[in-house]
Design an enzyme around this catalytic site. Sequence first.
Site, PDB file in Angstrom:
ATOM      1  CG  PHE A 138      -1.879   1.214   1.133  1.00  0.00           C
ATOM      2  CD1 PHE A 138      -2.994   1.181   0.311  1.00  0.00           C
ATOM      3  CD2 PHE A 138      -1.614   2.377   1.853  1.00  0.00           C
ATOM      4  CE1 PHE A 138      -3.838   2.292   0.209  1.00  0.00           C
ATOM      5  CE2 PHE A 138      -2.448   3.484   1.750  1.00  0.00           C
ATOM      6  CZ  PHE A 138      -3.562   3.437   0.935  1.00  0.00           C
ATOM      7  CG  ASP A 223       5.461   3.627   1.923  1.00  0.00           C
ATOM      8  OD1 ASP A 223       5.463   4.244   3.008  1.00  0.00           O
ATOM      9  OD2 ASP A 223       4.446   3.527   1.204  1.00  0.00           O
ATOM     10  CE  LYS A 252      -1.182   5.481   7.747  1.00  0.00           C
ATOM     11  NZ  LYS A 252      -0.823   4.935   6.440  1.00  0.00           N
TER      12      LYS A 252
HETATM   13  C1  LIG Z   1      -1.025   5.260   5.018  1.00  0.00           C
HETATM   14  C2  LIG Z   1       0.033   4.872   4.090  1.00  0.00           C
HETATM   15  C3  LIG Z   1       0.280   5.603   2.916  1.00  0.00           C
HETATM   16  C4  LIG Z   1      -0.597   6.745   2.470  1.00  0.00           C
HETATM   17  O1  LIG Z   1      -0.527   7.835   3.338  1.00  0.00           O
HETATM   18  P1  LIG Z   1      -1.600   9.024   3.175  1.00  0.00           P
HETATM   19  O2  LIG Z   1      -1.119  10.043   4.171  1.00  0.00           O
HETATM   20  O3  LIG Z   1      -2.938   8.458   3.498  1.00  0.00           O
HETATM   21  O4  LIG Z   1      -1.520   9.506   1.772  1.00  0.00           O
HETATM   22  C5  LIG Z   1       1.356   5.233   2.129  1.00  0.00           C
HETATM   23  N1  LIG Z   1       2.139   4.198   2.461  1.00  0.00           N
HETATM   24  C6  LIG Z   1       1.924   3.459   3.574  1.00  0.00           C
HETATM   25  C7  LIG Z   1       2.850   2.333   3.897  1.00  0.00           C
HETATM   26  C8  LIG Z   1       0.856   3.762   4.416  1.00  0.00           C
HETATM   27  O5  LIG Z   1       0.625   3.016   5.495  1.00  0.00           O
END
Ligand SMILES: *Cc1c(COP(=O)(O)O)cnc(C)c1O
Length: 396
Positions: A138, A223, A252
Site C-alpha cells: 500500500f 515506504d 503518518k
Molecule cells: C497510510 C500509508 C500511505 C498513504 O498515506 P496518506 O497520508 O494516506 O496519503 C502510504 N504508504 C503506507 C505504507 C501507508 O501506510
Amino acid sequence: MTEKEIMLLADENIMNTYRRFPIALRKGSGTRLWDVNGREYLDLVAGIAVCNLGHCHPNVVAAIKDQADNLMHVSNLYYTEKQAQLARLLVENSFADKVFFCNSGAEANEAAIKLARKYAHENMEPDKFELITMKDSFHGRTMATITATGQEKFQFGFTPLLAGFSYVPFNDLTALEKAITAKTCGIMLEPIQGEGGVIIPDAQYLAGVRDICDRHGILFIMDEVQTGMGRTGKLFAYEYSKIQPDIMTLAKALGNGFPVGAMLATNKIAKAFAPGNHASTFGGNPLAMAAAVATVKTMLQDGILEQSCQTGEYFLSRLKKLRQKHQIITEVRGRGLMLACGLSVEGSDIVNECLKRGLLINCIGGKTLRFVPPLIITTQEVDQAIDILDAVMEGK
Ligand SMILES: *Cc1c(COP(=O)(O)O)cnc(C)c1O
C-alpha cells in the site's frame, strides 16, 4: 450538536468514501478518546498509526499553539527555522542527507517516484524508468501511488494506470531478481507491509533486496509511512535490517496528528532534484514543522521507543495466549507496537463488539485485526484491551 445530528449532517454533505462507525469523537488525551456523549474509549487505532505519542501530547500542542501565534504559513520561497530544524533532526537520525517536505504519505511517495525517475533519467541508461513494487503493498491513493500499490481493489475503476510499474510477491527474492529488466530503475516496498496485513518479511529479506539493487545499479525506495516514527520500536523499521535504502518516505506519525509528510534521500540521489523540479505549497508549512519538531524530539528524549518495545513484546505475548484459548485466532504477529491477529472469520463483528465495550481496534482485509496503539500505552491498558477481546471472542 448531538451525535445523531453530526452523523446526519456528515452523511448528507460528505462524499461516501468511508464506511464510518456510528460514533462522533470530540476529545482525545493519551491513549483515550471521548465521544460527544462523554463515553470513553481505549484507542488501539491512534488515527491509524498516527498519534504515536498519544492524542494531544502536551509538547506537540504547545509547539502548535506557539507557532500559530507567530507564523502559520509562508511560501517555500523563503527560509523558516522549524523547517531547517526538522530536516536536521531527520538527517541526523537516519541514513539520509536531504529531505523534501510535503503533506501526506501519498504525496511523499509521489515525490519518491518522481525523484527515482529523475535520477534514472540523468544517471542511468535511457529508458530506465520502471519500478518494481510488491503485491499486497500500500502506497497511497493518488494515481501514481495506486499504481504502485499492488492490490487490484485499490486500482479497479481508475484505469488507465501510470506506465512503468510491475509487481512481485513480497518476501520473495527469487521473484524479485527475475522481474528486473533493462528498464528497471528501482524497487519500492514497505519494510513491514501495513495495510497488506502487518506482514513481516524474513530477517535477511531487506538485505537481499539491497544486494539485488546494488548488483543491478538500481534504487531502493522504502515506504516507512506506517512503520516509521517508532511504530516498530526503532525510529525507522529499516534499522532492524542493518542495511539502508536510497530513498525513504514518512508521513503518518511524523506530526503526531498534524498532517505532514517527508521524502528523504542520500545526497547522491537528492542531487537529481533542482529548483522547479518538484514543489508543494503547504509542504514544510511552519505549523506542520513545529508539530513535527516537537514530535521527533519528544520521541527521542523520553525513552519512549525502548518502552514501546517492551510493551509491544508484552502485547504480543498476551495475544499469543489469547490464541491458545480462541480457535478463531489463526496467527499473531508484529514488531514493536505494530501488531496483528489473523482470524478464521470476518473481523468486523469483533471490531463492532469491541467498540460497544469501549475499545477501538481496526480490521484490515476482512480477516486481520490490527493493533497500532499510541506508543505510550501501558501494560495495564494492554491487559484491559486483552480482557475485552477475550470477552468478545468468547463463544465465537
Ligand atoms: C497510510 C500509508 C500511505 C498513504 O498515506 P496518506 O497520508 O494516506 O496519503 C502510504 N504508504 C503506507 C505504507 C501507508 O501506510
